[in-house]
Design a protein around this motif. Structure first.
Motif, PDB file in Angstrom:
ATOM      1  N   PRO A  82       0.813  -1.218   0.000  1.00 13.91           N
ATOM      2  CA  PRO A  82       0.000   0.000   0.000  1.00 13.91           C
ATOM      3  C   PRO A  82       0.847   1.269   0.000  1.00 13.91           C
ATOM      4  O   PRO A  82       1.862   1.354   0.691  1.00 13.91           O
ATOM      5  N   VAL A  83       0.416   2.226  -0.791  1.00 15.96           N
ATOM      6  CA  VAL A  83       1.034   3.547  -0.815  1.00 15.96           C
ATOM      7  C   VAL A  83      -0.095   4.560  -0.675  1.00 15.96           C
ATOM      8  O   VAL A  83      -1.134   4.432  -1.309  1.00 15.96           O
ATOM      9  N   ILE A  84       0.116   5.540   0.183  1.00 21.20           N
ATOM     10  CA  ILE A  84      -0.876   6.602   0.356  1.00 21.20           C
ATOM     11  C   ILE A  84      -0.364   7.834  -0.378  1.00 21.20           C
ATOM     12  O   ILE A  84       0.797   8.229  -0.202  1.00 21.20           O
ATOM     13  N   LEU A  85      -1.210   8.415  -1.178  1.00 20.96           N
ATOM     14  CA  LEU A  85      -0.880   9.672  -1.832  1.00 20.96           C
ATOM     15  C   LEU A  85      -1.743  10.765  -1.228  1.00 20.96           C
ATOM     16  O   LEU A  85      -2.956  10.613  -1.114  1.00 20.96           O
ATOM     17  N   VAL A  86      -1.106  11.853  -0.789  1.00 18.16           N
ATOM     18  CA  VAL A  86      -1.862  13.010  -0.333  1.00 18.16           C
ATOM     19  C   VAL A  86      -1.852  13.989  -1.497  1.00 18.16           C
ATOM     20  O   VAL A  86      -0.792  14.454  -1.927  1.00 18.16           O
ATOM     21  N   VAL A  87      -3.017  14.255  -2.033  1.00 18.44           N
ATOM     22  CA  VAL A  87      -3.137  14.981  -3.302  1.00 18.44           C
ATOM     23  C   VAL A  87      -3.779  16.341  -3.045  1.00 18.44           C
ATOM     24  O   VAL A  87      -4.828  16.429  -2.400  1.00 18.44           O
ATOM     25  N   SER A  88      -3.141  17.375  -3.537  1.00 16.62           N
ATOM     26  CA  SER A  88      -3.748  18.696  -3.359  1.00 16.62           C
ATOM     27  C   SER A  88      -4.003  19.344  -4.723  1.00 16.62           C
ATOM     28  O   SER A  88      -3.183  19.243  -5.646  1.00 16.62           O
ATOM     29  N   GLY A  89      -5.135  19.995  -4.824  1.00 19.66           N
ATOM     30  CA  GLY A  89      -5.479  20.679  -6.073  1.00 19.66           C
ATOM     31  C   GLY A  89      -6.818  21.360  -5.902  1.00 19.66           C
ATOM     32  O   GLY A  89      -7.670  20.859  -5.168  1.00 19.66           O
ATOM     33  N   ASP A  90      -7.022  22.489  -6.587  1.00 21.62           N
ATOM     34  CA  ASP A  90      -8.289  23.234  -6.484  1.00 21.62           C
ATOM     35  C   ASP A  90      -8.627  23.581  -5.038  1.00 21.62           C
ATOM     36  O   ASP A  90      -9.796  23.617  -4.658  1.00 21.62           O
ATOM     37  N   GLY A  91      -7.604  23.802  -4.218  1.00 21.68           N
ATOM     38  CA  GLY A  91      -7.825  24.212  -2.832  1.00 21.68           C
ATOM     39  C   GLY A  91      -8.281  23.095  -1.921  1.00 21.68           C
ATOM     40  O   GLY A  91      -8.654  23.340  -0.768  1.00 21.68           O
ATOM     41  N   CYS A  92      -8.297  21.868  -2.413  1.00 19.78           N
ATOM     42  CA  CYS A  92      -8.753  20.737  -1.586  1.00 19.78           C
ATOM     43  C   CYS A  92      -7.638  19.723  -1.394  1.00 19.78           C
ATOM     44  O   CYS A  92      -6.716  19.647  -2.201  1.00 19.78           O
ATOM     45  N   MET A  93      -7.773  18.962  -0.339  1.00 24.22           N
ATOM     46  CA  MET A  93      -6.833  17.864  -0.091  1.00 24.22           C
ATOM     47  C   MET A  93      -7.589  16.554  -0.201  1.00 24.22           C
ATOM     48  O   MET A  93      -8.726  16.440   0.273  1.00 24.22           O
ATOM     49  N   HIS A  94      -6.952  15.581  -0.829  1.00 23.63           N
ATOM     50  CA  HIS A  94      -7.578  14.265  -0.949  1.00 23.63           C
ATOM     51  C   HIS A  94      -6.557  13.205  -0.587  1.00 23.63           C
ATOM     52  O   HIS A  94      -5.349  13.432  -0.658  1.00 23.63           O
ATOM     53  N   ILE A  95      -7.078  12.056  -0.229  1.00 25.44           N
ATOM     54  CA  ILE A  95      -6.184  10.947   0.082  1.00 25.44           C
ATOM     55  C   ILE A  95      -6.487   9.814  -0.891  1.00 25.44           C
ATOM     56  O   ILE A  95      -7.648   9.521  -1.184  1.00 25.44           O
ATOM     57  N   VAL A  96      -5.436   9.231  -1.431  1.00 24.86           N
ATOM     58  CA  VAL A  96      -5.588   8.171  -2.416  1.00 24.86           C
ATOM     59  C   VAL A  96      -4.804   6.960  -1.926  1.00 24.86           C
ATOM     60  O   VAL A  96      -3.636   7.092  -1.547  1.00 24.86           O
ATOM     61  N   LEU A  97      -5.451   5.802  -1.913  1.00 24.17           N
ATOM     62  CA  LEU A  97      -4.767   4.566  -1.559  1.00 24.17           C
ATOM     63  C   LEU A  97      -4.532   3.783  -2.844  1.00 24.17           C
ATOM     64  O   LEU A  97      -5.463   3.573  -3.613  1.00 24.17           O
ATOM     65  N   CYS A  98      -3.289   3.371  -3.075  1.00 29.64           N
ATOM     66  CA  CYS A  98      -3.043   2.600  -4.293  1.00 29.64           C
ATOM     67  C   CYS A  98      -1.974   1.536  -4.055  1.00 29.64           C
ATOM     68  O   CYS A  98      -1.277   1.556  -3.045  1.00 29.64           O
ATOM     69  N   GLU A  99      -1.899   0.644  -5.011  1.00 23.08           N
ATOM     70  CA  GLU A  99      -0.898  -0.432  -4.977  1.00 23.08           C
ATOM     71  C   GLU A  99       0.424   0.153  -5.446  1.00 23.08           C
ATOM     72  O   GLU A  99       0.501   0.790  -6.486  1.00 23.08           O
ATOM     73  N   GLY A 100       1.458  -0.049  -4.668  1.00 20.13           N
ATOM     74  CA  GLY A 100       2.740   0.612  -4.920  1.00 20.13           C
ATOM     75  C   GLY A 100       3.287   0.451  -6.318  1.00 20.13           C
ATOM     76  O   GLY A 100       3.925   1.357  -6.864  1.00 20.13           O
ATOM     77  N   ALA A 101       3.091  -0.725  -6.901  1.00 24.79           N
ATOM     78  CA  ALA A 101       3.669  -0.961  -8.226  1.00 24.79           C
ATOM     79  C   ALA A 101       2.902  -0.239  -9.331  1.00 24.79           C
ATOM     80  O   ALA A 101       3.380  -0.143 -10.457  1.00 24.79           O
ATOM     81  N   TYR A 102       1.720   0.270  -9.030  1.00 24.25           N
ATOM     82  CA  TYR A 102       0.873   0.880 -10.073  1.00 24.25           C
ATOM     83  C   TYR A 102       0.330   2.226  -9.598  1.00 24.25           C
ATOM     84  O   TYR A 102      -0.823   2.347  -9.211  1.00 24.25           O
ATOM     85  N   LEU A 103       1.175   3.243  -9.612  1.00 24.01           N
ATOM     86  CA  LEU A 103       0.749   4.555  -9.143  1.00 24.01           C
ATOM     87  C   LEU A 103      -0.090   5.250 -10.216  1.00 24.01           C
ATOM     88  O   LEU A 103       0.209   5.157 -11.399  1.00 24.01           O
ATOM     89  N   PRO A 104      -1.139   5.968  -9.799  1.00 25.65           N
ATOM     90  CA  PRO A 104      -2.032   6.591 -10.791  1.00 25.65           C
ATOM     91  C   PRO A 104      -1.417   7.855 -11.394  1.00 25.65           C
ATOM     92  O   PRO A 104      -0.467   8.423 -10.871  1.00 25.65           O
ATOM     93  N   LEU A 105      -1.982   8.259 -12.523  1.00 22.50           N
ATOM     94  CA  LEU A 105      -1.630   9.533 -13.142  1.00 22.50           C
ATOM     95  C   LEU A 105      -2.752  10.515 -12.850  1.00 22.50           C
ATOM     96  O   LEU A 105      -3.910  10.129 -12.754  1.00 22.50           O
ATOM     97  N   PHE A 106      -2.410  11.783 -12.721  1.00 20.55           N
ATOM     98  CA  PHE A 106      -3.419  12.801 -12.399  1.00 20.55           C
ATOM     99  C   PHE A 106      -3.470  13.872 -13.471  1.00 20.55           C
ATOM    100  O   PHE A 106      -2.500  14.095 -14.197  1.00 20.55           O
ATOM    101  N   ASP A 107      -4.596  14.559 -13.539  1.00 28.51           N
ATOM    102  CA  ASP A 107      -4.697  15.658 -14.512  1.00 28.51           C
ATOM    103  C   ASP A 107      -4.075  16.930 -13.927  1.00 28.51           C
ATOM    104  O   ASP A 107      -3.596  16.941 -12.792  1.00 28.51           O
TER     105      ASP A 107
END
Lengths: 205, 207
Positions: free
Chosen positions: B155-180
């Motif tokens: 498990p890898v946790i990504l703390v994502v910030s954008g548009d003034g908001c914070m989000h948390i994303v849980l993903c499998e370490g070998a397959y990290l997502p791409l963001f816009d």
């Protein structure tokens, strides 16, 4: 834990044993675990085999992974199923080993024949003699897709890729690609198509 | 996800083929990190770069203090850790507010390794990124909810910030997502490695 000995033809339960000795024909329907497995006859095992010491002077056909401290094959060992592998600290083979997937060991020494998808580890030595008896089985040479180790020494081997720090390609070998990062020795009668890497060449003897 | 070839990995870390394959056999390096891809030689093996380099660094640092079996057990047990609340204060490398944050979310006698390292990671991120005001407790709750809902091997946790908001994303370490492009920053908390550090610290305390 018990010791089991098969002299005739018998099936025995999957499980954990101190010692399994097969002088006749033995069949195990599941995972087999033992301190020592000694095969002079024939063993067929449908599951995984785990042992401190596995000795095969007869014939063994295993359908699952093999994981052992030491494997010594003077007979015939086949790991039959696609994707199954052999993992050990040491593997010695004067007979024949046939694996569909990977062989991984610190030390591999084969003076007989081995065929596998990959053989990887620390020290891999495969010296397969040319022998009329094995020609009958179409096994004049050991055949491997990838051999990769710190030290590699091969003779009478057909391989697609050989990668290592210290690599010796001996007579009768036919290799598609060699990638060496240390010392490379190639016998005059060996055939190597492509050589890559940063290495020092030394004379093969 | 950035990949590193096997050859580059050995050159960069100074380990040998023998060590790499021994550590794979002893389950110190997960099988799924060996990623096979087609190449001119047929097939070549690649690894997730950051995870692999971190793992090898950890193994090299710890292998003189632990046997390979012990190391494998440490890497495996990391998710099964439970740490009593009082012991949190004794772990100097944790953020000093970790215990307080966990208690603010839920009062328990023990917290799991995941809860601890996530709380610690969120607080350390908050301290170094002051541009947006956000509530670590809310993200901690969300992260724990996601983790409980979906068990992942790495498990890898990504703390994502954008548009003034914070989000948390849980993903499998070998397959990290791409963001816009609306995502301005992605902060990674490698749960696996932090759990290893935590379990190592706790084991050192026991002995």
């Amino acid at each position: 834990m018990q010791t089991i000995r098969i002299d005739g033809v018998a099936s025995f339960d999957a499980g954990t044993y101190t010692k399994v000795k097969v002088d006749g024909i033995g069949k195990c329907d599941g995972d087999l675990k033992a301190e020592k497995i000694d095969i002079d006859g024939m063993l067929r095992c449908k599951g995984r085999v785990t042992a401190d010491f596995l000795e095969c002077d007869g014939t063994a056909k295993i359908h699952g992974d093999i994981r052992a401290g030491e494997i010594d094959v003077n007979g015939f060992l086949t790991v039959a199923k696609e994707g199954t592998r052999i993992e050990a600290k040491k593997i010695y083979c004067d007979g024949m080993i046939k694996v569909k997937s990977e062989v991984s060991a610190d030390e591999v020494e084969v003076n007989g024949y081995i065929s596998a998808e990959e053989i990887v580890g620390d020290s891999i030595k495969i010296h397969s003699p040319s022998h009329r008896l094995f020609n009958l089985f179409g096994l004049a040479k050991s055949r491997i897709r990838l051999i990769e180790a710190t030290h590699v020494a091969v003779k009478g081997v057909v391989a697609e890729n050989v990668n290592g720090k210290e690599v010796s390609i001996g007579p009768g070998s036919v290799i598609e690609n060699v990638d060496c990062t240390g010392i490379l020795r190639i016998a005059d009668s060996a055939r190597v198509k492509n050589i890559h890497g940063k290495f020092t060449t030394e004379e093969y003897c | 996800m950035e990949l590193i070839s096997k050859k580059e990995l050995l050159a960069k870390t100074g380990i040998s083929y023998g060590q790499l394959y021994r550590w794979k056999r002893e389950r110190l390096i997960p099988e799924e990190w060996f990623i096979k891809q087609s190449s001119y030689t047929g097939q070549e093996t690649f690894f997730p770069a950051e995870k692999m380099l971190t793992r090898i660094k950890t193994i090299k640092e710890m292998k003189d203090s632990y046997s390979l079996d012990e190391l494998a057990a440490l890497f495996k047990q990391k998710e099964e850790l439970a740490v009593a609340t009082l012991d949190l204060e004794k772990l100097e490398w944790l953020h000093k507010e970790t215990g307080a944050l966990l208690r603010a979310v839920f009062e328990k006698k023990e917290y799991t390794g995941f809860e601890i390292v996530l709380a610690d990671g969120l607080l350390k991120y908050r301290d170094t990124h002051t541009g947006i005001v956000w509530d670590p407790a809310k993200l901690l709750q969300e992260g724990i909810r996601l983790f409980d809902a979906k068990k992942l091997k790495e498990p890898v946790i990504l703390v994502v910030s954008g548009d003034g908001c914070m989000h948390i994303v849980l993903c499998e370490g070998a397959y990290l997502p791409l963001f816009d492009d609306s995502v301005k920053e992605v902060y990674t908390i490698n749960i696996g490695e932090r759990l290893t550090q935590l379990s190592s610290t706790l084991n050192n305390r026991k002995s």
